[in-house]
Scaffold this motif. Structure first.
Motif, PDB file in Angstrom:
ATOM      1  N   PRO A  61       0.821  -1.217   0.000  1.00 58.16           N
ATOM      2  CA  PRO A  61       0.000   0.000   0.000  1.00 58.16           C
ATOM      3  C   PRO A  61       0.851   1.262   0.000  1.00 58.16           C
ATOM      4  CG  PRO A  61      -0.759  -1.560   1.664  1.00 58.16           C
ATOM      5  CD  PRO A  61       0.552  -2.069   1.165  1.00 58.16           C
ATOM      6  N   SER A  62       0.315   2.304  -0.585  1.00 58.03           N
ATOM      7  CA  SER A  62       0.984   3.611  -0.565  1.00 58.03           C
ATOM      8  C   SER A  62       0.033   4.721  -0.125  1.00 58.03           C
ATOM      9  CB  SER A  62       1.544   3.943  -1.952  1.00 58.03           C
ATOM     10  OG  SER A  62       0.491   3.989  -2.910  1.00 58.03           O
ATOM     11  N   ILE A  63      -1.240   4.384   0.066  1.00 51.74           N
ATOM     12  CA  ILE A  63      -2.248   5.345   0.536  1.00 51.74           C
ATOM     13  C   ILE A  63      -2.773   4.813   1.860  1.00 51.74           C
ATOM     14  CG2 ILE A  63      -4.399   6.540  -0.006  1.00 51.74           C
ATOM     15  CD1 ILE A  63      -3.832   5.883  -2.978  1.00 51.74           C
ATOM     16  N   PRO A 195      -4.609   6.437  -6.747  1.00 52.34           N
ATOM     17  CA  PRO A 195      -3.404   5.823  -7.318  1.00 52.34           C
ATOM     18  C   PRO A 195      -3.025   6.478  -8.644  1.00 52.34           C
ATOM     19  CG  PRO A 195      -4.928   4.138  -6.549  1.00 52.34           C
ATOM     20  CD  PRO A 195      -5.669   5.446  -6.482  1.00 52.34           C
ATOM     21  N   PHE A 196      -1.747   6.748  -8.822  1.00 49.04           N
ATOM     22  CA  PHE A 196      -1.277   7.376 -10.053  1.00 49.04           C
ATOM     23  C   PHE A 196      -1.584   6.487 -11.256  1.00 49.04           C
ATOM     24  CE2 PHE A 196       1.926   8.592 -13.203  1.00 49.04           C
ATOM     25  CZ  PHE A 196       1.748   9.960 -13.222  1.00 49.04           C
ATOM     26  N   ARG A 209      -8.401  18.635 -22.378  1.00 47.23           N
ATOM     27  CA  ARG A 209      -7.440  19.520 -23.045  1.00 47.23           C
ATOM     28  C   ARG A 209      -6.036  18.925 -23.071  1.00 47.23           C
ATOM     29  NH1 ARG A 209      -8.162  25.790 -21.300  1.00 47.23           N
ATOM     30  NH2 ARG A 209     -10.130  26.195 -22.355  1.00 47.23           N
ATOM     31  N   LYS A 210      -5.518  18.748 -24.265  1.00 47.01           N
ATOM     32  CA  LYS A 210      -4.167  18.220 -24.426  1.00 47.01           C
ATOM     33  C   LYS A 210      -3.528  18.888 -25.633  1.00 47.01           C
ATOM     34  CE  LYS A 210      -5.637  13.627 -22.838  1.00 47.01           C
ATOM     35  NZ  LYS A 210      -5.832  12.212 -23.220  1.00 47.01           N
ATOM     36  N   ASP A 211      -2.244  19.114 -25.535  1.00 48.09           N
ATOM     37  CA  ASP A 211      -1.489  19.522 -26.710  1.00 48.09           C
ATOM     38  C   ASP A 211      -0.186  18.734 -26.718  1.00 48.09           C
ATOM     39  OD1 ASP A 211       0.432  20.872 -25.051  1.00 48.09           O
ATOM     40  OD2 ASP A 211      -0.931  22.581 -24.948  1.00 48.09           O
ATOM     41  N   GLN A 212       0.666  19.070 -27.638  1.00 46.69           N
ATOM     42  CA  GLN A 212       1.873  18.267 -27.819  1.00 46.69           C
ATOM     43  C   GLN A 212       2.779  18.261 -26.585  1.00 46.69           C
ATOM     44  OE1 GLN A 212       4.049  19.409 -31.275  1.00 46.69           O
ATOM     45  NE2 GLN A 212       5.428  17.645 -31.234  1.00 46.69           N
ATOM     46  N   ASN A 213       2.757  19.358 -25.831  1.00 46.52           N
ATOM     47  CA  ASN A 213       3.644  19.473 -24.674  1.00 46.52           C
ATOM     48  C   ASN A 213       2.954  19.138 -23.346  1.00 46.52           C
ATOM     49  OD1 ASN A 213       5.810  20.408 -26.303  1.00 46.52           O
ATOM     50  ND2 ASN A 213       4.908  22.465 -26.318  1.00 46.52           N
ATOM     51  N   THR A 214       1.674  18.808 -23.406  1.00 48.23           N
ATOM     52  CA  THR A 214       0.936  18.545 -22.182  1.00 48.23           C
ATOM     53  C   THR A 214       0.990  17.065 -21.830  1.00 48.23           C
ATOM     54  OG1 THR A 214      -0.578  20.370 -22.633  1.00 48.23           O
ATOM     55  CG2 THR A 214      -1.281  18.740 -21.019  1.00 48.23           C
ATOM     56  N   THR A 215       1.355  16.784 -20.610  1.00 46.49           N
ATOM     57  CA  THR A 215       1.344  15.423 -20.081  1.00 46.49           C
ATOM     58  C   THR A 215       0.643  15.452 -18.730  1.00 46.49           C
ATOM     59  OG1 THR A 215       3.454  15.680 -18.931  1.00 46.49           O
ATOM     60  CG2 THR A 215       3.537  14.882 -21.219  1.00 46.49           C
ATOM     61  N   LEU A 216       0.364  14.279 -18.202  1.00 49.00           N
ATOM     62  CA  LEU A 216      -0.233  14.219 -16.871  1.00 49.00           C
ATOM     63  C   LEU A 216       0.695  14.844 -15.837  1.00 49.00           C
ATOM     64  CD1 LEU A 216      -2.368  13.331 -14.871  1.00 49.00           C
ATOM     65  CD2 LEU A 216      -1.392  11.027 -14.920  1.00 49.00           C
ATOM     66  N   THR A 217       1.993  14.581 -15.987  1.00 50.51           N
ATOM     67  CA  THR A 217       2.965  15.162 -15.058  1.00 50.51           C
ATOM     68  C   THR A 217       2.971  16.681 -15.134  1.00 50.51           C
ATOM     69  OG1 THR A 217       4.358  13.193 -15.216  1.00 50.51           O
ATOM     70  CG2 THR A 217       5.388  15.188 -14.368  1.00 50.51           C
ATOM     71  N   ALA A 232      10.029  14.208 -11.425  1.00 54.45           N
ATOM     72  CA  ALA A 232      10.548  13.034 -12.125  1.00 54.45           C
ATOM     73  C   ALA A 232      11.171  12.053 -11.144  1.00 54.45           C
ATOM     74  CB  ALA A 232      11.568  13.459 -13.184  1.00 54.45           C
ATOM     75  N   ILE A 233      10.341  11.338 -10.414  1.00 54.41           N
ATOM     76  CA  ILE A 233      10.817  10.297  -9.513  1.00 54.41           C
ATOM     77  C   ILE A 233      10.594   8.943 -10.171  1.00 54.41           C
ATOM     78  CG2 ILE A 233      10.479  11.619  -7.400  1.00 54.41           C
ATOM     79  CD1 ILE A 233       7.832  10.318  -7.041  1.00 54.41           C
ATOM     80  N   VAL A 234      11.308   7.952  -9.705  1.00 55.39           N
ATOM     81  CA  VAL A 234      11.315   6.649 -10.372  1.00 55.39           C
ATOM     82  C   VAL A 234       9.918   6.044 -10.462  1.00 55.39           C
ATOM     83  CG1 VAL A 234      12.208   4.301 -10.279  1.00 55.39           C
ATOM     84  CG2 VAL A 234      13.697   6.218  -9.660  1.00 55.39           C
ATOM     85  N   GLU A 235       9.197   6.009  -9.370  1.00 58.78           N
ATOM     86  CA  GLU A 235       7.879   5.388  -9.358  1.00 58.78           C
ATOM     87  C   GLU A 235       6.895   6.295  -8.634  1.00 58.78           C
ATOM     88  OE1 GLU A 235       5.750   1.156  -8.086  1.00 58.78           O
ATOM     89  OE2 GLU A 235       7.834   1.573  -7.555  1.00 58.78           O
ATOM     90  N   LYS A 236       5.970   6.816  -9.393  1.00 59.68           N
ATOM     91  CA  LYS A 236       4.995   7.747  -8.826  1.00 59.68           C
ATOM     92  C   LYS A 236       3.844   6.957  -8.230  1.00 59.68           C
ATOM     93  CE  LYS A 236       6.059  10.886 -12.660  1.00 59.68           C
ATOM     94  NZ  LYS A 236       6.845   9.905 -13.447  1.00 59.68           N
ATOM     95  N   LYS A 237       3.597   7.112  -6.945  1.00 58.30           N
ATOM     96  CA  LYS A 237       2.491   6.411  -6.288  1.00 58.30           C
ATOM     97  C   LYS A 237       1.196   7.218  -6.351  1.00 58.30           C
ATOM     98  CE  LYS A 237       5.039   2.973  -4.813  1.00 58.30           C
ATOM     99  NZ  LYS A 237       4.854   1.594  -5.320  1.00 58.30           N
ATOM    100  N   HIS A 238       1.336   8.526  -6.116  1.00 57.84           N
ATOM    101  CA  HIS A 238       0.176   9.408  -6.121  1.00 57.84           C
ATOM    102  C   HIS A 238       0.672  10.853  -6.104  1.00 57.84           C
ATOM    103  CE1 HIS A 238       1.204   9.361  -1.873  1.00 57.84           C
ATOM    104  NE2 HIS A 238       0.880   8.091  -1.801  1.00 57.84           N
ATOM    105  N   ILE A 239      -0.235  11.810  -6.098  1.00 53.87           N
ATOM    106  CA  ILE A 239       0.155  13.219  -6.213  1.00 53.87           C
ATOM    107  C   ILE A 239       0.917  13.690  -4.987  1.00 53.87           C
ATOM    108  CG2 ILE A 239      -0.753  15.581  -6.353  1.00 53.87           C
ATOM    109  CD1 ILE A 239      -2.881  14.596  -8.240  1.00 53.87           C
ATOM    110  N   LEU A 240       0.554  13.240  -3.791  1.00 56.14           N
ATOM    111  CA  LEU A 240       1.293  13.651  -2.592  1.00 56.14           C
ATOM    112  C   LEU A 240       2.729  13.158  -2.652  1.00 56.14           C
ATOM    113  CD1 LEU A 240       1.142  15.029   0.223  1.00 56.14           C
ATOM    114  CD2 LEU A 240       0.657  12.766   1.174  1.00 56.14           C
ATOM    115  N   HIS A 241       2.934  11.979  -3.188  1.00 51.94           N
ATOM    116  CA  HIS A 241       4.283  11.448  -3.380  1.00 51.94           C
ATOM    117  C   HIS A 241       5.079  12.348  -4.318  1.00 51.94           C
ATOM    118  CE1 HIS A 241       6.854   7.621  -4.380  1.00 51.94           C
ATOM    119  NE2 HIS A 241       7.522   8.525  -3.699  1.00 51.94           N
TER     120      HIS A 241
END
Length: 458
Positions: A61-63, A195-196, A209-217, A232-241
């Motif tokens: 678990p991470s939450i 969960p991410f 809304r998305k464009d070429q430079n838009t990502t979830l991050t 840019a962390i190795v494994e994103k668990k959620h937004i607080l992480h």
């Protein structure tokens, strides 16, 4: 009457054994059977939880549902005020109005954007085990039967869609623009995380809304007012992480481990020297200067040649809630360190009175960016953050020891005592000056008398 009382006071029958010194009551078979059944149920529940996860692997678990021993100190800081995300606060009465807003957003996606909700359900069902595994101490009602699983999946889809539409500033959430700061606060609560993996899946499906430079991050970085590289962390668990990662960006040095520190500091006061540090104004009195570090990572703390270098930190109305939730995550999730917590404890030591805030926030140092109306509010903030927090050896232990050793040097202590005794106000300085002049005059008079006495005898 006496016979009835005698029947109520049944005494256990004891057996004696030559192999055991203790006398044990003979247990009824029904008791043994009941204990076995209870243990079996506990084991079955444990196995059910452990089986959750894709590819037959157990998911850690991470939450977390924050335990009372943490939550009771600052209960409000962990509770959503506006909106719930995920199962822990779902259905609470004070959050009911936003449930209607979530449904409006989902209808907008289906009716206006043409989202195929059946395909969403199908895709989310493929990661359902992973979503379950992300939550610690999940109530049985969410997973014990098909109805519970259906309710859980529906909640995940509606909450996830709402969060992504909100993050993207899509027209489906335009009516909530005035509540943006309140919703952002609730997004950063540990018990309110999604969960991410869910957000990533929905982001690829939804026509927001998305464009070429838009990502979830990049959407999340806009929410947190940070550069996307900081997340840019190795494994994103959620937004607080991810928020925690932004506080520690860029990564800094490795720190000595506990045994290495103890080897070089074998005195009896090791425990205090590595956990307690004098407040900022007292450190200045022994000659320690403060300097803002070149980057904002909360790990970027150093002490060299009497200069304590600290990262800058903005303190405002959201600082307490954000940091307390990060600290709770660090305490409950052993896969991350305790760097944020140890920095908060350091600042709790340094800031005790208004003058400490004034020192660290003045224009020449500018370590504390105080957005409060007065310095007392900032003092209260760090006092609250450090309440109930105990840190053993951590990444800042070497800093504590070095600063305390500097303070213990006789010359620095003498200077501090002198400042404390004579340089706190102008009258003390004036009295010290008069005392010095008077003492010097006495020495001159004594010298004159000795000279006159010498010539008289001669």
């Amino acid at each position: 009457m006496a016979e009835a009382e005698e029947n109520q006071m049944l005494l256990p029958i004891y057996c004696r054994s030559t192999d055991h010194k203790d006398q044990l009551p003979i247990m009824d078979n029904a008791v043994v059977v009941e204990v076995k059944d209870n243990l079996k149920k506990l084991l079955m529940k444990s196995v059910a939880v452990e089986k959750l996860g894709s590819s037959g692997k157990t998911i850690k678990p991470s939450i977390y549902k924050i335990p009372n021993f943490i939550k009771d100190v600052h209960k409000e800081a962990y509770m959503p005020h506006m909106v719930s995300f995920g199962p822990y606060h779902h259905g609470e009465k004070n959050l009911a109005p936003m449930e209607q807003e979530k449904l409006k957003v989902f209808r907008h996606l289906v009716d206006v954007k043409g989202v195929d909700y059946e395909s969403i359900v199908s895709d989310v069902s493929n990661i359902l085990e992973d979503l379950y595994g992300a939550y610690d101490d999940l109530d049985e009602d969410w997973w014990k039967d098909n109805a519970g699983s259906a309710k859980f999946m529906k909640m995940m889809i509606i909450d996830g869609c709402f969060m992504l539409v909100f993050l993207s500033n899509d027209e489906g959430c335009r009516s909530l623009i005035t509540l943006k700061s309140d919703i952002k606060r609730d997004i950063l609560l540990l018990e309110n995380q999604l969960p991410f993996q869910l957000l990533k899946l929905l982001y690829e499906i939804l026509p927001i809304r998305k464009d070429q430079n838009t990502t979830l991050t990049s959407l999340i970085s806009n929410l947190l007012f940070v550069e996307k590289d900081e997340l840019a962390i190795v494994e994103k668990k959620h937004i607080l992480h991810m928020y925690r990662a932004s506080l520690l960006y860029p990564p800094t040095l490795n720190y000595p481990i506990r045994d290495e520190i103890k080897e070089n500091n074998k005195d009896d006061e090791f425990g205090l020297k590595c956990q307690i540090i004098p407040q900022a104004t007292l450190l200045r009195e022994v000659g320690i200067r403060f300097q803002k570090s070149k980057n904002k990572s909360l790990e970027n703390v150093s002490f060299e040649k009497g200069v304590l270098t600290l990262p800058s930190l903005i303190v405002d109305d959201n600082t307490k809630t954000n940091l307390l939730n990060v600290m709770a995550f660090e305490k409950l999730h052993d896969e991350v360190g305790s760097q944020v917590t140890s920095f908060v404890v350091l600042m709790h030591n340094l800031i005790r009175i208004d003058k400490d805030v004034q020192l660290l926030s003045n224009g020449n140092i500018n370590i504390i960016a105080n957005a409060f109306m007065n310095d007392r509010d900032a003092v209260n903030l760090f006092s609250a953050l450090g309440k109930g927090v105990y840190m053993e050896t951590n990444n800042l232990t070497k800093i504590y020891i070095s600063v305390n050793q500097y303070c213990d040097k006789s010359w620095n202590k003498w200077c501090a005592d002198l400042k404390q005794s004579y340089f706190q106000n102008p009258w003390s300085i004036l009295s010290l000056f008069h005392a010095g002049v008077f003492g010097f005059a006495i020495l001159i008079v004594q010298a004159v008398y000795q000279i006159v006495d010498f010539h008289t005898k001669k």
